[in-house]
Design an enzyme around this catalytic site. Structure first.
Site, PDB file in Angstrom:
ATOM      1  CD  GLU A 123       2.495  -4.851   8.212  1.00  0.00           C
ATOM      2  OE1 GLU A 123       2.815  -6.041   8.017  1.00  0.00           O
ATOM      3  OE2 GLU A 123       3.147  -3.893   7.771  1.00  0.00           O
ATOM      4  CG  HIS A 137      -0.688  -4.575   4.909  1.00  0.00           C
ATOM      5  ND1 HIS A 137      -1.131  -3.334   5.301  1.00  0.00           N
ATOM      6  CD2 HIS A 137      -1.805  -5.288   4.592  1.00  0.00           C
ATOM      7  CE1 HIS A 137      -2.454  -3.290   5.236  1.00  0.00           C
ATOM      8  NE2 HIS A 137      -2.890  -4.463   4.808  1.00  0.00           N
ATOM      9  CG  HIS A 139      -0.216   0.056   2.528  1.00  0.00           C
ATOM     10  ND1 HIS A 139       0.336   1.210   3.052  1.00  0.00           N
ATOM     11  CD2 HIS A 139       0.048  -0.911   3.435  1.00  0.00           C
ATOM     12  CE1 HIS A 139       0.904   0.959   4.208  1.00  0.00           C
ATOM     13  NE2 HIS A 139       0.748  -0.341   4.457  1.00  0.00           N
ATOM     14  NE  ARG A 153      -1.589  -0.091   6.810  1.00  0.00           N
ATOM     15  CZ  ARG A 153      -2.067  -0.709   7.881  1.00  0.00           C
ATOM     16  NH1 ARG A 153      -3.275  -0.398   8.349  1.00  0.00           N
ATOM     17  NH2 ARG A 153      -1.342  -1.628   8.512  1.00  0.00           N
TER      18      ARG A 153
END
Length: 206
Positions: free
Chosen positions: A88, A158, A10, A61
């Site tokens: 993440e 991520h 991202h 995100r």
């Protein structure tokens, strides 16, 4: 028949900018992060890539980055699967803390160990090894079959969830993968053979 797997971290998030441990906290992109996501889309468009399916995490995100890329390549309505398996790494008790403040609390060496060790988790959180234990099976069962059918697949996720994938795809050790820096909004393109081995890897930096 070879397929194409595109991995994109991202764009810069609000907490990347503030130097905070983010993990599973759901924060948005900065203005720079939006620009990075759009630029990733432009790089992929310039390669003439069209996707058959997209995957992203349960965090906005990554979702917004994914959508910006699809908008740019002209596939705004493409089927996109969201799953927390691609989230993440969970930083546990470090989440939301400024990295400098964490160093003051636990010490420079301890925070470095938590951030850069493969199998040592921060309190209440995940190690990179733990992250891989959920990311890799998800990839094998949900994502890879599309690639092996010759499709082109986008995964917007991520830094650490993608490190876990790259570790397996590139055959890197735990010691090697923790040193890998993944730029925000930088597409990594894999061409996979029918036996799932990597035929070619291309990183679209700059």
């Amino acid at each position: 028949m070879s397929g194409t797997l595109v991995l994109v971290r991202h764009g810069q998030s609000e907490w990347n900018l503030k130097n905070l441990f983010t993990g599973w906290r759901d924060v948005g992109l900065t203005e720079q992060g939006t620009a990075e996501a759009l630029a990733a889309g432009e790089k992929l468009k310039a390669r003439g890539l069209k996707f058959d399916i997209a995957y992203t995490s349960a965090l906005k995100r990554a979702q917004v980055t994914c959508q910006h890329i699809l908008d740019i390549v002209g596939q705004s309505e493409l089927t996109t699967i969201r799953d927390q398996a691609l989230n993440e790494r969970d930083y546990g008790d470090l989440s939301g803390l400024n990295k400098d403040d964490a160093r003051k609390k636990w010490g420079e060496e301890q925070v470095h160990i938590w951030r850069r060790s493969y199998d040592i988790a921060p309190p209440g959180g995940e190690s990179l090894k733990d992250t891989g234990a959920r990311v890799w099976p998800y990839y094998l069962h949900e994502v890879q079959p599309h690639v092996l059918r010759g499709e082109t697949v986008l995964v917007a996720a991520h830094g650490n969830s993608l490190r876990a994938l790259i570790m397996a795809l590139d055959g890197k050790s735990g010691e090697e993968i923790v040193k890998l820096e993944l730029g925000t909004g930088v597409p990594v393109i894999y061409k996979l053979n029918a036996d799932s081995t990597v035929a070619k890897k291309d990183v679209l930096e700059g």
